[in-house]
Design an enzyme around this catalytic site. Sequence first.
Site, PDB file in Angstrom:
ATOM      1  N   ASN A 138      96.695  63.087  48.954  1.00  9.15           N
ATOM      2  CA  ASN A 138      96.914  61.799  48.292  1.00  9.15           C
ATOM      3  C   ASN A 138      97.708  60.887  49.241  1.00  9.15           C
ATOM      4  OD1 ASN A 138      97.849  59.671  46.749  1.00  9.15           O
ATOM      5  ND2 ASN A 138      98.368  60.915  44.967  1.00  9.15           N
ATOM      6  N   CYS A 176      99.796  53.475  44.261  1.00  8.91           N
ATOM      7  CA  CYS A 176      98.442  53.845  44.712  1.00  8.91           C
ATOM      8  C   CYS A 176      97.399  52.776  44.398  1.00  8.91           C
ATOM      9  CB  CYS A 176      98.037  55.171  44.082  1.00  8.91           C
ATOM     10  SG  CYS A 176      99.280  56.447  44.278  1.00  8.91           S
ATOM     11  N   HIS A 206      90.834  56.128  43.709  1.00 10.21           N
ATOM     12  CA  HIS A 206      92.038  56.625  44.381  1.00 10.21           C
ATOM     13  C   HIS A 206      91.935  58.140  44.492  1.00 10.21           C
ATOM     14  CE1 HIS A 206      96.007  57.659  45.460  1.00 10.21           C
ATOM     15  NE2 HIS A 206      96.391  58.012  44.254  1.00 10.21           N
TER      16      HIS A 206
HETATM   17  O1  UT7 Z   1      98.738  59.072  42.741  1.00  6.86           O
HETATM   18  C1  UT7 Z   1      99.115  59.745  41.573  1.00  6.86           C
HETATM   19  C2  UT7 Z   1      99.985  60.887  42.019  1.00  6.86           C
HETATM   20  N1  UT7 Z   1     100.112  61.992  41.170  1.00  6.86           N
HETATM   21  C3  UT7 Z   1      99.111  62.774  40.706  1.00  6.86           C
HETATM   22  O2  UT7 Z   1      97.949  62.527  40.883  1.00  6.86           O
HETATM   23  C4  UT7 Z   1      99.521  64.000  39.969  1.00  6.86           C
HETATM   24  C5  UT7 Z   1      98.690  64.289  38.741  1.00  6.86           C
HETATM   25  N2  UT7 Z   1      98.915  65.654  38.318  1.00  6.86           N
HETATM   26  C6  UT7 Z   1      98.342  66.705  38.937  1.00  6.86           C
HETATM   27  O3  UT7 Z   1      97.587  66.522  39.881  1.00  6.86           O
HETATM   28  C7  UT7 Z   1      98.621  68.083  38.406  1.00  6.86           C
HETATM   29  O4  UT7 Z   1      99.410  67.997  37.242  1.00  6.86           O
HETATM   30  C8  UT7 Z   1      99.335  69.006  39.451  1.00  6.86           C
HETATM   31  C9  UT7 Z   1      98.370  69.349  40.587  1.00  6.86           C
HETATM   32  C10 UT7 Z   1     100.570  68.333  40.003  1.00  6.86           C
HETATM   33  C11 UT7 Z   1      99.737  70.311  38.765  1.00  6.86           C
HETATM   34  O5  UT7 Z   1      98.589  70.930  38.223  1.00  6.86           O
HETATM   35  P1  UT7 Z   1      98.577  71.462  36.730  1.00  6.86           P
HETATM   36  O6  UT7 Z   1      97.224  72.022  36.502  1.00  6.86           O
HETATM   37  O7  UT7 Z   1      99.043  70.345  35.835  1.00  6.86           O
HETATM   38  O8  UT7 Z   1      99.631  72.622  36.818  1.00  6.86           O
HETATM   39  P2  UT7 Z   1     100.937  72.875  35.918  1.00  6.86           P
HETATM   40  O9  UT7 Z   1     102.037  71.965  36.343  1.00  6.86           O
HETATM   41  O10 UT7 Z   1     100.546  72.920  34.476  1.00  6.86           O
HETATM   42  O11 UT7 Z   1     101.300  74.336  36.321  1.00  6.86           O
HETATM   43  C12 UT7 Z   1     100.445  75.451  35.969  1.00  6.86           C
HETATM   44  C13 UT7 Z   1     101.051  76.695  36.590  1.00  6.86           C
HETATM   45  C14 UT7 Z   1     102.539  76.848  36.312  1.00  6.86           C
HETATM   46  O12 UT7 Z   1     102.821  78.236  36.239  1.00  6.86           O
HETATM   47  P3  UT7 Z   1     102.960  78.964  34.794  1.00  6.86           P
HETATM   48  O13 UT7 Z   1     104.068  78.219  34.091  1.00  6.86           O
HETATM   49  O14 UT7 Z   1     101.626  78.792  34.124  1.00  6.86           O
HETATM   50  O15 UT7 Z   1     103.290  80.367  35.164  1.00  6.86           O
HETATM   51  C15 UT7 Z   1     103.181  76.299  37.545  1.00  6.86           C
HETATM   52  O16 UT7 Z   1     104.464  76.835  37.779  1.00  6.86           O
HETATM   53  O17 UT7 Z   1     100.917  76.630  38.012  1.00  6.86           O
HETATM   54  C16 UT7 Z   1     102.213  76.747  38.613  1.00  6.86           C
HETATM   55  N3  UT7 Z   1     102.226  75.879  39.793  1.00  6.86           N
HETATM   56  C17 UT7 Z   1     101.840  76.301  41.001  1.00  6.86           C
HETATM   57  N4  UT7 Z   1     101.413  77.489  41.446  1.00  6.86           N
HETATM   58  C18 UT7 Z   1     101.086  77.581  42.756  1.00  6.86           C
HETATM   59  C19 UT7 Z   1     102.576  74.568  39.875  1.00  6.86           C
HETATM   60  N5  UT7 Z   1     102.416  74.130  41.124  1.00  6.86           N
HETATM   61  C20 UT7 Z   1     101.963  75.194  41.847  1.00  6.86           C
HETATM   62  C21 UT7 Z   1     101.625  75.350  43.199  1.00  6.86           C
HETATM   63  N6  UT7 Z   1     101.190  76.561  43.606  1.00  6.86           N
HETATM   64  N7  UT7 Z   1     101.696  74.347  44.108  1.00  6.86           N
END
Ligand code: UT7
Length: 318
Positions: A270, A115, A240
């Site tokens: 993204n 990126c 980005h």
């Molecule tokens: O160019 C760089 C590319 N990458 C990035 O920019 C990624 C950087 N990271 C992020 O943007 C975030 O970490 C994500 C958007 C990928 C995830 O968000 P988060 O706030 O870190 O969520 P999490 O992984 O901690 O998950 C929280 C909860 C979990 O459920 P429980 O365990 O609390 O019951 C996940 O299973 O949200 C759940 N979850 C979802 N629910 C609905 C994870 N993804 C989803 C989803 N829809 N798409």
Amino acid sequence: MTSPAPGVGFRFAGVGAHLPDTIVTNDDLSKNMDTTHEWIFDRTGIGQRHVGGTTSELATAACEKAMQRAGVGPEDIDQLLLATTSPDFICPGTAPQVAHNLGLDCGALDIQAACSGWVYGLVHANGLLLQGMDRILVAGAEALDQITDYTDRGTGILFGNGAGAAVVERDPTGASELLGFDLGAAGEFVHILYAEHGGLLQMDGKEVFRQAVTAINRSATNALERAGLTVADIDLVLPHQANIRIVEAAWKKLGFTMEQTAMRLHETGNTSAASIPLVLDQALDQGRIKEGSIVMFLGFGAGMTWATTIHRWSGDVR
Ligand code: UT7
């Protein structure tokens, strides 16, 4: 590391962008994935993404617009730098195909810095201008739908396709200039965001989030210091477009405001190396960059890599 060598100036002569026609909304994704529009929008700021096309097709369309706006033909371009993390082929690079499509007769090179790639390209273009070239085409293009796992709600919601490009050239008047930059890489974080040969993107989202905020803070601070500027001197930051919460978290430490910030994430998702030229194209359409504006580009991504440039803007590219 010092500030850029002065002397030849650095002017954006033309900027163009292209998004493929097909749009996938968050509601569309939720039909096949355990997710909702509300979750995606609240956690990322993304409302939809564009899909379809190949990287070379998307890059060609963006470059054509940038060259048209710059008022230059194929014979005027001395080098093509194409940033992409989703090339048409593993080998050869995609830049030669794009150069062929555009009718260029010059060197053509892919940049793989995920990126951060387009901002890396600007710094390398500045080096080529200092070496005596007159005009460089710097593109960022991605067909990320080809390496996205749409069965994984952790990554499948994030990515989209698109392309952006800029023609950059010498500015002997000195009105426009690259004032400062910072490039970096931390290979110990390869494993937090990667795709194996023939595979799809794998990510530790939480760790990428954490490292991205750290990289942004460090890189912006370094670039400002080298340019002899402060946060208050920057008229517009174009970060980005990965996750609005990453930008907000970094801004808390750095002191930038969202009013100083250009975001297009809600409509593109993204788009990796394409995201900054895509948001630049929109910011120009909206008249947010004017004669004399101080503009910062801030890339971060897989690698980890990061790249910041600060420019004094001059000239009308619309
Ligand atoms: O160019 C760089 C590319 N990458 C990035 O920019 C990624 C950087 N990271 C992020 O943007 C975030 O970490 C994500 C958007 C990928 C995830 O968000 P988060 O706030 O870190 O969520 P999490 O992984 O901690 O998950 C929280 C909860 C979990 O459920 P429980 O365990 O609390 O019951 C996940 O299973 O949200 C759940 N979850 C979802 N629910 C609905 C994870 N993804 C989803 C989803 N829809 N798409």
